[in-house]
Design a protein around this motif. Sequence first.
Motif, PDB file in Angstrom:
ATOM      1  N   LYS A 110       0.835  -1.202   0.000  1.00 25.38           N
ATOM      2  CA  LYS A 110       0.000   0.000   0.000  1.00 25.38           C
ATOM      3  C   LYS A 110       0.869   1.251   0.000  1.00 25.38           C
ATOM      4  O   LYS A 110       1.812   1.364   0.796  1.00 25.38           O
ATOM      5  N   GLU A 111       0.534   2.194  -0.875  1.00 28.71           N
ATOM      6  CA  GLU A 111       1.226   3.478  -0.880  1.00 28.71           C
ATOM      7  C   GLU A 111       0.872   4.221   0.399  1.00 28.71           C
ATOM      8  O   GLU A 111      -0.304   4.307   0.779  1.00 28.71           O
ATOM      9  N   SER A 112       1.872   4.761   1.061  1.00 27.67           N
ATOM     10  CA  SER A 112       1.630   5.329   2.389  1.00 27.67           C
ATOM     11  C   SER A 112       2.765   6.268   2.797  1.00 27.67           C
ATOM     12  O   SER A 112       3.693   6.522   2.032  1.00 27.67           O
ATOM     13  N   ASN A 113       2.664   6.779   4.029  1.00 31.12           N
ATOM     14  CA  ASN A 113       3.731   7.543   4.666  1.00 31.12           C
ATOM     15  C   ASN A 113       4.097   6.850   5.962  1.00 31.12           C
ATOM     16  O   ASN A 113       3.220   6.327   6.670  1.00 31.12           O
ATOM     17  N   ALA A 114       5.387   6.855   6.277  1.00 33.26           N
ATOM     18  CA  ALA A 114       5.858   6.252   7.523  1.00 33.26           C
ATOM     19  C   ALA A 114       6.549   7.311   8.360  1.00 33.26           C
ATOM     20  O   ALA A 114       7.395   8.053   7.862  1.00 33.26           O
ATOM     21  N   ILE A 115       6.163   7.386   9.613  1.00 31.38           N
ATOM     22  CA  ILE A 115       6.815   8.291  10.561  1.00 31.38           C
ATOM     23  C   ILE A 115       7.486   7.447  11.637  1.00 31.38           C
ATOM     24  O   ILE A 115       6.850   6.587  12.253  1.00 31.38           O
ATOM     25  N   PHE A 116       8.783   7.688  11.827  1.00 32.13           N
ATOM     26  CA  PHE A 116       9.554   7.024  12.868  1.00 32.13           C
ATOM     27  C   PHE A 116      10.001   8.087  13.859  1.00 32.13           C
ATOM     28  O   PHE A 116      10.444   9.171  13.462  1.00 32.13           O
ATOM     29  N   ALA A 117       9.910   7.794  15.150  1.00 33.62           N
ATOM     30  CA  ALA A 117      10.292   8.772  16.167  1.00 33.62           C
ATOM     31  C   ALA A 117      10.982   8.076  17.327  1.00 33.62           C
ATOM     32  O   ALA A 117      10.617   6.958  17.712  1.00 33.62           O
ATOM     33  N   GLY A 118      11.982   8.747  17.869  1.00 35.62           N
ATOM     34  CA  GLY A 118      12.706   8.183  19.003  1.00 35.62           C
ATOM     35  C   GLY A 118      13.823   9.101  19.436  1.00 35.62           C
ATOM     36  O   GLY A 118      13.908  10.258  19.014  1.00 35.62           O
ATOM     37  N   SER A 119      14.712   8.584  20.264  1.00 34.11           N
ATOM     38  CA  SER A 119      15.851   9.349  20.742  1.00 34.11           C
ATOM     39  C   SER A 119      16.825   9.625  19.596  1.00 34.11           C
ATOM     40  O   SER A 119      16.934   8.833  18.654  1.00 34.11           O
ATOM     41  N   VAL A 120      17.533  10.746  19.680  1.00 35.72           N
ATOM     42  CA  VAL A 120      18.568  11.016  18.675  1.00 35.72           C
ATOM     43  C   VAL A 120      19.682   9.980  18.755  1.00 35.72           C
ATOM     44  O   VAL A 120      20.493   9.858  17.826  1.00 35.72           O
ATOM     45  N   TYR A 121      19.723   9.225  19.850  1.00 36.84           N
ATOM     46  CA  TYR A 121      20.733   8.184  20.018  1.00 36.84           C
ATOM     47  C   TYR A 121      20.227   6.799  19.599  1.00 36.84           C
ATOM     48  O   TYR A 121      20.930   5.807  19.794  1.00 36.84           O
TER      49      TYR A 121
END
Length: 260
Positions: free
Chosen positions: A235-246
């Motif tokens: 499926k065509e989509s957008n992915a957002i990943f979030a977390g520590s800069v480390y």
Amino acid sequence: MKSYSKKDLILKTIIETYLEGNNPVGSNELNHKVSIPASTIRVYFKKLSDEGVLTQLHISSGRIPTFSAMKAYWYEQLYENEIVINDLALLEFLLDKFEIYTLIYGGDELVLQGVDIVNDKFIVLDFVQNEIVLKFNQDSLIFLQRLIGLDLKSIENLAFRVEFKELLGKIAMLKQAMIYYRYNESKAYQIYQNDEFAKLLSPQIGFYFNDKLQFQPLFEEGFMGLKLKSTFLGKESNAIFAGSVYSDFKTMLNIIKEAA
């Protein structure tokens, strides 16, 4: 391949070594990786610390990169713009290993095919398999008719600029219904540690990415978000990943890429 100065090579190696184990990096450990004498490395440790890109937690400990160093590193290293995800088990293993939250949603790619009027009471925006229904208003109709052929992301941007709140609300509802995947919500909470974490659970967070990488003020200090175009299980989509800069975003993305 990019050529690095001795100082930049030392900094890059410190960062990548720290990402591997999240332990302070000493001059002797670094000597084995870059073949530069430990005494020379200690000189550069001092220079880099004076520049504010390295810090030392204790007098006897090694160095760790600062938030500003990590921000510059990620801008340089995260050059991928798209990702293909076919293996859900592998994705979840990596998200757990690197302690990263993710949200995958569709909708931005939908194209407005037509604008219809129903009983002089409603305006229906036709996106083929999806639709948005608004209250009829002549000015709104004229505005919306000019948007035919645009994708939903562009329409959302224009609606925001003219403060078309009803349309923005309906777009948010449509995207909420097109969430394909969400994982590690507890990590989202750790980023804010208050009720603001809820904004990471909604596709509307993607609207505030004016670039693929975001740090403060969208995220709390020490945290970051990455938005990529994605193909999720076809499926065509957008992915957002979030977390520590480390968190090691680079290794995670490389493994996903290799498995695709």
